[in-house]
Design a protein around this motif. Sequence first.
Motif, short mmCIF file in Angstrom:
data_model
loop_
_atom_site.label_atom_id
_atom_site.label_comp_id
_atom_site.label_asym_id
_atom_site.label_seq_id
_atom_site.Cartn_x
_atom_site.Cartn_y
_atom_site.Cartn_z
N SER A 487 -9.40 1.28 -6.51
CA SER A 487 -9.48 2.73 -6.28
C SER A 487 -10.49 3.07 -5.19
O SER A 487 -10.73 4.25 -4.92
N GLU A 488 -11.10 2.06 -4.57
CA GLU A 488 -12.02 2.30 -3.46
C GLU A 488 -11.27 2.42 -2.15
O GLU A 488 -11.86 2.66 -1.10
N THR A 489 -9.96 2.23 -2.19
CA THR A 489 -9.08 2.46 -1.05
C THR A 489 -7.98 3.41 -1.51
O THR A 489 -7.78 3.61 -2.71
N PRO A 490 -7.25 4.01 -0.58
CA PRO A 490 -6.16 4.91 -1.00
C PRO A 490 -5.17 4.19 -1.91
O PRO A 490 -4.87 3.02 -1.74
N ILE A 491 -4.66 4.93 -2.89
CA ILE A 491 -3.66 4.41 -3.82
C ILE A 491 -2.29 4.83 -3.31
O ILE A 491 -2.06 6.01 -3.05
N THR A 492 -1.39 3.88 -3.16
CA THR A 492 -0.07 4.16 -2.62
C THR A 492 0.94 4.38 -3.74
O THR A 492 1.07 3.54 -4.64
N ILE A 493 1.63 5.51 -3.69
CA ILE A 493 2.75 5.80 -4.59
C ILE A 493 4.03 5.58 -3.80
O ILE A 493 4.34 6.37 -2.90
N PRO A 494 4.77 4.50 -4.06
CA PRO A 494 5.96 4.21 -3.26
C PRO A 494 6.99 5.34 -3.30
O PRO A 494 7.05 6.12 -4.26
N GLY A 495 7.80 5.43 -2.26
CA GLY A 495 8.87 6.41 -2.25
C GLY A 495 9.87 6.15 -3.36
O GLY A 495 10.11 5.00 -3.75
N GLN A 496 10.44 7.22 -3.89
CA GLN A 496 11.43 7.13 -4.97
C GLN A 496 10.93 6.24 -6.11
O GLN A 496 11.54 5.22 -6.45
N SER A 497 9.81 6.62 -6.68
CA SER A 497 9.23 5.83 -7.76
C SER A 497 8.49 6.73 -8.74
O SER A 497 8.21 7.90 -8.46
N VAL A 498 8.20 6.16 -9.91
CA VAL A 498 7.32 6.79 -10.89
C VAL A 498 6.20 5.79 -11.17
O VAL A 498 6.46 4.63 -11.46
N VAL A 499 4.97 6.27 -11.07
CA VAL A 499 3.80 5.40 -11.24
C VAL A 499 2.87 6.03 -12.27
O VAL A 499 2.58 7.23 -12.22
N THR A 500 2.42 5.23 -13.22
CA THR A 500 1.43 5.67 -14.20
C THR A 500 0.15 4.89 -13.98
O THR A 500 0.17 3.66 -13.87
N LEU A 501 -0.96 5.61 -13.89
CA LEU A 501 -2.29 5.01 -13.79
C LEU A 501 -3.01 5.21 -15.12
O LEU A 501 -3.12 6.34 -15.60
N ILE A 502 -3.50 4.13 -15.69
CA ILE A 502 -4.26 4.19 -16.93
C ILE A 502 -5.72 3.95 -16.59
O ILE A 502 -6.09 2.87 -16.14
N GLY A 503 -6.53 4.98 -16.76
CA GLY A 503 -7.95 4.87 -16.45
C GLY A 503 -8.77 4.64 -17.71
O GLY A 503 -8.66 5.38 -18.68
N LYS A 504 -9.56 3.58 -17.68
CA LYS A 504 -10.47 3.30 -18.79
C LYS A 504 -11.86 3.03 -18.23
O LYS A 504 -12.03 2.79 -17.04
N SER A 505 -12.84 3.09 -19.11
CA SER A 505 -14.22 2.97 -18.68
C SER A 505 -14.47 1.66 -17.96
O SER A 505 -14.14 0.59 -18.45
#
Length: 609
Positions: A487-505
């Motif tokens: 997450s210290e660089t841009p996060i890419t969400i590919p075209g025509q996709s669904v992405v879930t990010l799970i953030g934990k401590s």
Amino acid sequence: MNKNKTYSILIFGLIVQTFAFADSLPINVNTDIRYQEMDGFGASDCWSFQKIGEWPETQKNRVADLLFSIDEGIGLSQWRFNIGGGINTQTINNSWRTAETFETGAGEYDWTRQSEERWFLDAAKVRGVNQFIAFVNSPPGRMTRNGLTNCTDGSGSTNLKTGWENQFARYLKDILIQFRNVWGLEFDYISPVNEPQWEWNNGSDQEGNRASNEDIRRITSALYDTLQTTDLQTEISLVESGDLRSWYQLNTGMGQEYGENYGSYLSEIIGHPDLSGKISKHIGGHSYWSDLINTGLVQDRQSLLVHLDDYLADDWTYWVTEYTILQGPNGEGGRGRDLGITTAIDVTRVMHHDLTLLNASSWQWWTAVSPENFKDGLLYTNYRSNPQDQSIIESKLLWAFGNYSRFIRPGYTRIQMTGANNKFGLMGSAYVAPDDKTLVLVFINAASSSKDISLNLSGLPWIPEYEAYLTSDTPGDDLRNLGIIDSETPITIPGQSVVTLIGKSKQAEPIFEGYDPNLYQLYQNYPNPFNTETNLCFNLPTSGAAELSIYSLRGEKIHSVKWETIDEGVQSYSWNGLSHNQEKNSSGIYLYTLRAGDQLHSRKMLYIQ
């Protein structure tokens, strides 16, 4: 704690994350601004499970794993069971759209029936599903005016025989008691009517029963009175409206045809004094005919919200209890299977708008397994056309649905996300776990090109590390675990996709001047001075209550956050320089304090606009 990482590196990562990267889309997430608490995601067994329930155990278990397992499938948390009205071959030509009834006569039942569907109820329960809804498309044929499980011309405002509300209620009560006392499953909800504003005449080719508003009130009152004679905890769920507009508009065509009111369900059913205290405080309806991308998708929901707001403010919740593609984003309809990403994007776009515009607390798909050449299944099978083919065909929609259902569990709360609400491009929503220790961010990219995002977080008492899950048209991208992302660089969400990010401590060895794990400590904020956001860190030797407060030099409290219970160890809270009222503060020196245990600690910080 992770001894292999240093806190100084952790601090650097958070500072970088706080500011937007060049050429990336800034996404702002604020856990302090909260919306609806989620009740779950689900689907129904109607009507395919009476057929696939005939399969061998290995095949049935595979279907159950795909639907209900958090580890192997999409982890549905709600399941809808159709109480059949009885096999009807007179007016329903499709054997997959008519189901057995338990009833064999007045107060008499054959409890061996619907065993195929009951197998999946048990399979769902074993795999952790904890909320079950029983619903009715039609009363059993013995109780209908025409002896059928769909309506015909001339059968009146409803197909239930005049004055038979109490018998219908007894029938439902007996089934609910059998499930609980004998089969060990108590339904949380019973839904006695389904899409009551449609005619359901012969051409519907499936079970169905219209009911005027007065019919619904009589059915509901009789069912409530009957349930009061038992110790069942099952609540009555209404009204399964077939579209959004019927919540606040009358169906004038049905009214003219049958001389009674249909529709306007918020005022005539949900808010009607005769039903006060008799029904569950969720408003359950279907999102059909509201998915045209240039009109209904947004406008229909905005129009409904005007009428829904007072109920939501009075602690009612809104449930989407059914949806499949009938209209489509461009009016192309739902014909033709699509196992690819296009339908998955079209459906998740509807989900996104139901969740973020209507604050839906539950979102439920129509039929989980379909034999049709139609966009109506999470899974498909060719079993109907070829009884030797016990196929289980996965769709990208199944896994895209799982981007929500597997991770957003009952009790999670939707929180504010801004920067991702483009129905033609990037859409996103954010959720936090009840203990505030897990963050779930779901992104839908409807555009063909990828989108780079940077996350700006506020209100978190900890520093997140993200694990990503991807569904796209690429083979193998079926809720594929991408592992820990940088997450210290841009996060890419590919075209025509669904992405879930799970953030934990993202725990690490703390390096603070004078750090002592056995003491209550408040550390110097960083960065200091700050402009857009700063981090207030503190240490707790034991878990317990804690409160951070921020004051002006005049002693005016401008912001505070309080935890009833927070874990021991080093914790962090991000402050964006705004008051609780989201008002900007002037540049200057501010005090911040930690109250924990029986101690009070304070420090100063410099805010520069």
